[in-house]
Design an enzyme around this catalytic site. Structure first.
Site, PDB file in Angstrom:
ATOM      1  N   ASN A 184       1.973  -5.280  -3.055  1.00  0.00           N
ATOM      2  CA  ASN A 184       0.581  -5.631  -2.719  1.00  0.00           C
ATOM      3  C   ASN A 184      -0.216  -4.355  -2.413  1.00  0.00           C
ATOM      4  O   ASN A 184       0.224  -3.515  -1.623  1.00  0.00           O
ATOM      5  CB  ASN A 184       0.627  -6.530  -1.475  1.00  0.00           C
ATOM      6  CG  ASN A 184      -0.711  -7.122  -1.103  1.00  0.00           C
ATOM      7  OD1 ASN A 184      -1.388  -7.712  -1.953  1.00  0.00           O
ATOM      8  ND2 ASN A 184      -1.108  -6.986   0.156  1.00  0.00           N
ATOM      9  N   GLU A 205       0.798  -1.241   0.000  1.00  0.00           N
ATOM     10  CA  GLU A 205       0.000   0.000   0.000  1.00  0.00           C
ATOM     11  C   GLU A 205       0.826   1.285   0.000  1.00  0.00           C
ATOM     12  O   GLU A 205       0.620   2.157   0.836  1.00  0.00           O
ATOM     13  CB  GLU A 205      -0.970  -0.018   1.196  1.00  0.00           C
ATOM     14  CG  GLU A 205      -1.879  -1.230   1.169  1.00  0.00           C
ATOM     15  CD  GLU A 205      -2.739  -1.397   2.428  1.00  0.00           C
ATOM     16  OE1 GLU A 205      -2.740  -0.492   3.273  1.00  0.00           O
ATOM     17  OE2 GLU A 205      -3.398  -2.436   2.544  1.00  0.00           O
ATOM     18  N   ASP A 265     -12.291 -10.242  -0.123  1.00  0.00           N
ATOM     19  CA  ASP A 265     -13.534 -10.334   0.651  1.00  0.00           C
ATOM     20  C   ASP A 265     -14.555  -9.437  -0.047  1.00  0.00           C
ATOM     21  O   ASP A 265     -14.192  -8.531  -0.799  1.00  0.00           O
ATOM     22  CB  ASP A 265     -13.386  -9.998   2.148  1.00  0.00           C
ATOM     23  CG  ASP A 265     -12.654  -8.703   2.447  1.00  0.00           C
ATOM     24  OD1 ASP A 265     -12.644  -7.796   1.598  1.00  0.00           O
ATOM     25  OD2 ASP A 265     -12.093  -8.585   3.556  1.00  0.00           O
ATOM     26  N   HIS A 274     -10.432  -6.228  -1.877  1.00  0.00           N
ATOM     27  CA  HIS A 274     -11.453  -5.914  -0.861  1.00  0.00           C
ATOM     28  C   HIS A 274     -12.600  -5.197  -1.579  1.00  0.00           C
ATOM     29  O   HIS A 274     -12.519  -3.991  -1.855  1.00  0.00           O
ATOM     30  CB  HIS A 274     -10.868  -5.010   0.233  1.00  0.00           C
ATOM     31  CG  HIS A 274      -9.801  -5.675   1.042  1.00  0.00           C
ATOM     32  ND1 HIS A 274     -10.060  -6.739   1.873  1.00  0.00           N
ATOM     33  CD2 HIS A 274      -8.475  -5.440   1.127  1.00  0.00           C
ATOM     34  CE1 HIS A 274      -8.931  -7.129   2.445  1.00  0.00           C
ATOM     35  NE2 HIS A 274      -7.958  -6.357   2.015  1.00  0.00           N
ATOM     36  N   GLU A 313      -6.216 -10.780  -0.942  1.00  0.00           N
ATOM     37  CA  GLU A 313      -6.985 -10.496   0.282  1.00  0.00           C
ATOM     38  C   GLU A 313      -8.477 -10.386  -0.034  1.00  0.00           C
ATOM     39  O   GLU A 313      -9.152  -9.460   0.431  1.00  0.00           O
ATOM     40  CB  GLU A 313      -6.519  -9.174   0.921  1.00  0.00           C
ATOM     41  CG  GLU A 313      -5.023  -9.096   1.190  1.00  0.00           C
ATOM     42  CD  GLU A 313      -4.592  -7.831   1.942  1.00  0.00           C
ATOM     43  OE1 GLU A 313      -5.462  -7.092   2.443  1.00  0.00           O
ATOM     44  OE2 GLU A 313      -3.372  -7.607   2.026  1.00  0.00           O
TER      45      GLU A 313
HETATM   46  O1  G3I Z   1      -3.286  -7.199  19.032  1.00  0.00           O
HETATM   47  C1  G3I Z   1      -4.130  -6.182  19.605  1.00  0.00           C
HETATM   48  C2  G3I Z   1      -4.666  -6.625  20.920  1.00  0.00           C
HETATM   49  O2  G3I Z   1      -3.601  -6.777  21.823  1.00  0.00           O
HETATM   50  C3  G3I Z   1      -5.676  -5.596  21.431  1.00  0.00           C
HETATM   51  O3  G3I Z   1      -6.273  -6.054  22.604  1.00  0.00           O
HETATM   52  C4  G3I Z   1      -6.767  -5.362  20.397  1.00  0.00           C
HETATM   53  C5  G3I Z   1      -7.754  -4.275  20.818  1.00  0.00           C
HETATM   54  O4  G3I Z   1      -8.316  -3.627  19.702  1.00  0.00           O
HETATM   55  O5  G3I Z   1      -6.161  -4.962  19.209  1.00  0.00           O
HETATM   56  C6  G3I Z   1      -5.277  -5.928  18.657  1.00  0.00           C
HETATM   57  O6  G3I Z   1      -4.743  -5.435  17.476  1.00  0.00           O
HETATM   58  C7  G3I Z   1      -5.591  -5.477  16.349  1.00  0.00           C
HETATM   59  C8  G3I Z   1      -4.919  -6.298  15.273  1.00  0.00           C
HETATM   60  O7  G3I Z   1      -5.675  -6.254  14.085  1.00  0.00           O
HETATM   61  C9  G3I Z   1      -4.745  -7.749  15.688  1.00  0.00           C
HETATM   62  O8  G3I Z   1      -5.974  -8.346  15.904  1.00  0.00           O
HETATM   63  C10 G3I Z   1      -5.823  -4.052  15.874  1.00  0.00           C
HETATM   64  O9  G3I Z   1      -6.579  -3.326  16.813  1.00  0.00           O
HETATM   65  C11 G3I Z   1      -6.524  -4.064  14.551  1.00  0.00           C
HETATM   66  O10 G3I Z   1      -6.560  -2.743  14.023  1.00  0.00           O
HETATM   67  C12 G3I Z   1      -5.791  -4.954  13.578  1.00  0.00           C
HETATM   68  O11 G3I Z   1      -6.503  -4.929  12.378  1.00  0.00           O
HETATM   69  C13 G3I Z   1      -5.868  -5.505  11.266  1.00  0.00           C
HETATM   70  C14 G3I Z   1      -5.633  -4.450  10.195  1.00  0.00           C
HETATM   71  O12 G3I Z   1      -5.066  -5.056   9.049  1.00  0.00           O
HETATM   72  C15 G3I Z   1      -4.717  -3.344  10.667  1.00  0.00           C
HETATM   73  O13 G3I Z   1      -4.599  -2.371   9.674  1.00  0.00           O
HETATM   74  C16 G3I Z   1      -6.785  -6.585  10.704  1.00  0.00           C
HETATM   75  O14 G3I Z   1      -6.896  -7.651  11.652  1.00  0.00           O
HETATM   76  C17 G3I Z   1      -6.238  -7.118   9.382  1.00  0.00           C
HETATM   77  O15 G3I Z   1      -7.203  -7.938   8.774  1.00  0.00           O
HETATM   78  C18 G3I Z   1      -5.944  -5.954   8.455  1.00  0.00           C
HETATM   79  O16 G3I Z   1      -5.396  -6.478   7.264  1.00  0.00           O
HETATM   80  C19 G3I Z   1      -5.082  -5.523   6.241  1.00  0.00           C
HETATM   81  C20 G3I Z   1      -3.898  -6.083   5.483  1.00  0.00           C
HETATM   82  O17 G3I Z   1      -2.832  -6.350   6.358  1.00  0.00           O
HETATM   83  C21 G3I Z   1      -3.472  -5.126   4.373  1.00  0.00           C
HETATM   84  N1  G3I Z   1      -4.577  -4.796   3.520  1.00  0.00           N
HETATM   85  C22 G3I Z   1      -5.782  -4.317   4.173  1.00  0.00           C
HETATM   86  C23 G3I Z   1      -6.238  -5.301   5.243  1.00  0.00           C
HETATM   87  C24 G3I Z   1      -7.520  -4.837   5.905  1.00  0.00           C
HETATM   88  O18 G3I Z   1      -7.335  -3.657   6.609  1.00  0.00           O
END
Ligand code: G3I
Length: 388
Positions: free
Chosen positions: A222, A175, A288, A258, A286
């Site tokens: 990506n 990105e 969905d 997405h 990715e």
């Molecule tokens: O690990 C912490 C945890 O300790 C805490 O308690 C919790 C509370 O909110 O947060 C946890 O972190 C989260 C993390 O995922 C792990 O679960 C973050 O808040 C959350 O923002 C994070 O989101 C991820 C996101 O990327 C971040 O930008 C999504 O799971 C993940 O699916 C998403 O994936 C991205 C790709 O990497 C790149 N392309 C877009 C895609 C969707 O955004």
């Protein structure tokens, strides 16, 4: 082709339903309907894609793998590749400077090896999910530009070296472009700009460092919205051309995929094609497909994972089929990855409240009709073998 008899039997069993497939997609349908293709339901997506040489992958949540039996079984049984949804991102692997935590990523690699799956490593260089010590907001940093370049080099080399031989594809850079095609402002672009370099110069560096650390891994750029022809996809195409012209070791372009049914379906095949024409592999990394979901009764502001309308649900099914068909139509499209297993695992509700139901299994890990649709596409496909 490993199981020709089974495949042919499956196709014959489908002959009656396949003719009516588009009618089934267009008609209002019950989102909770079970998989209606019993002849195919027992076959995994990966097995159905295998004769074509297409890998089918899923983004895996580290905290579910091994902890939830049904989840673990589906990940192992349905897919030929896995991507760590978060476990290999910078904040996960280097929470403090110089202190590495490989545990979650290593567990995923071990599980993949035990199940004969390939791993798509995700992601080495991104502006998001950086540890606070490096950049609290993805743009600012206490480090100097020179230090940042060295930190980036060390990170890429350390991580790729740790996983040397374990990773099939690396999403090296994620990105880096804005919607209008300009470089995204990030801690990386600004460090390079301050050094008097091209703000996207870190991309070539990262690919070269990654290649040095593991010459066997296939290296990808990506991004999202590359599916639609427009300034961003055009800029990514120009970037890929420049990298190739400069001899940068880039192997492929990852189209995240997405999609939302509130927007039209992209001219995906044409975009996959034009990157493939450069001599690159392409992948859907990715996928969905989200749609408007129904509100939870008597809970204001809370949402179910049930599509709000039959039209939205029908569009989701068409979009799923469309993404897979586009990939199949382009022989350089070597892998197709869905971003999470079940609606209950999806990032969508947290980021787009009121949209969801974006994946192939529901909140209770029951297969959705979209999954049966993809099985039918694979079973009836006459796609050319993949070119790697
Ligand atoms: O690990 C912490 C945890 O300790 C805490 O308690 C919790 C509370 O909110 O947060 C946890 O972190 C989260 C993390 O995922 C792990 O679960 C973050 O808040 C959350 O923002 C994070 O989101 C991820 C996101 O990327 C971040 O930008 C999504 O799971 C993940 O699916 C998403 O994936 C991205 C790709 O990497 C790149 N392309 C877009 C895609 C969707 O955004």
């Amino acid at each position: 082709m490993k199981h020709p008899q089974t495949l042919i039997a499956g196709i014959l069993a489908l002959a009656v339903t396949a003719a009516g497939a588009s009618a089934a997609v267009a008609a209002p349908a019950d989102p909770r309907a079970v998989d209606r293709s019993p002849a195919l339901a027992s076959r995994s997506l990966a097995a159905l894609a295998e004769p074509i040489g297409l890998e089918i992958g899923v983004a895996v949540a580290a905290d579910q793998l091994g902890a939830d039996r049904k989840y673990t079984k589906l990940v192992a049984g349905q897919f030929s590749t896995v991507t760590p949804e978060n476990a290999m991102k910078w904040e996960s692997v280097e929470p403090q400077q110089g202190v590495f935590d490989w545990a979650a990523g290593d567990a995923l690699v071990a599980s993949a090896e035990a199940n004969g799956q390939l791993v798509r490593g995700h992601t080495l260089v991104w502006h998001s999910q950086l540890p606070d010590w490096l950049s609290p907001d993805g743009v600012s940093s206490d480090f100097s530009p020179e230090e940042l370049r060295e930190i980036l080099r060390e990170h890429v080399i350390t991580q790729v070296t740790h996983y040397k031989g374990d990773i099939w594809h690396w999403d090296v850079v994620n990105e880096a472009l804005n919607e209008d095609g300009t470089p995204r402002v990030s801690v990386w672009s600004e460090a390079y700009r301050a050094l008097g370099l091209d703000p996207l110069g870190y991309i070539a560096d990262a690919f070269r460092w990654a290649h040095e650390a593991d010459p066997e891994a296939k290296l990808y750029y990506n991004d999202y919205n590359l599916e639609f022809t427009g300034p961003k996809s055009n800029a990514a195409h120009a970037l890929a051309q420049d990298l190739l012209a400069d001899g940068v070791p880039i192997d492929g372009m990852g189209f995240q995929g997405h999609l939302s049914t509130q927007y039209g379906f992209p001219d995906l095949e044409a975009n996959l094609d034009r990157f493939a024409d450069l001599g690159l592999e392409v992948a859907l990394t990715e996928v969905d497909v989200r749609t408007a979901v129904a509100p939870r009764k008597n809970h204001e502001g809370e949402w179910t994972s049930t599509p709000a309308t039959a039209e939205g649900f029908a569009a989701q099914r068409e979009y799923w089929v469309g993404t897979l068909e586009a990939c199949l139509a382009v022989p350089a499209c070597v892998s197709y990855t869905v971003w999470g297993l079940a609606d209950s695992n999806s990032w969508i509700p947290g980021v787009f409240p009121g949209e969801g139901a974006a994946l192939l299994w529901d909140d209770h890990l029951n297969a959705k009709p979209q999954l049966a649709d993809l099985r039918e596409v694979l079973a009836t496909s006459d796609a050319a073998p993949r070119v790697r």
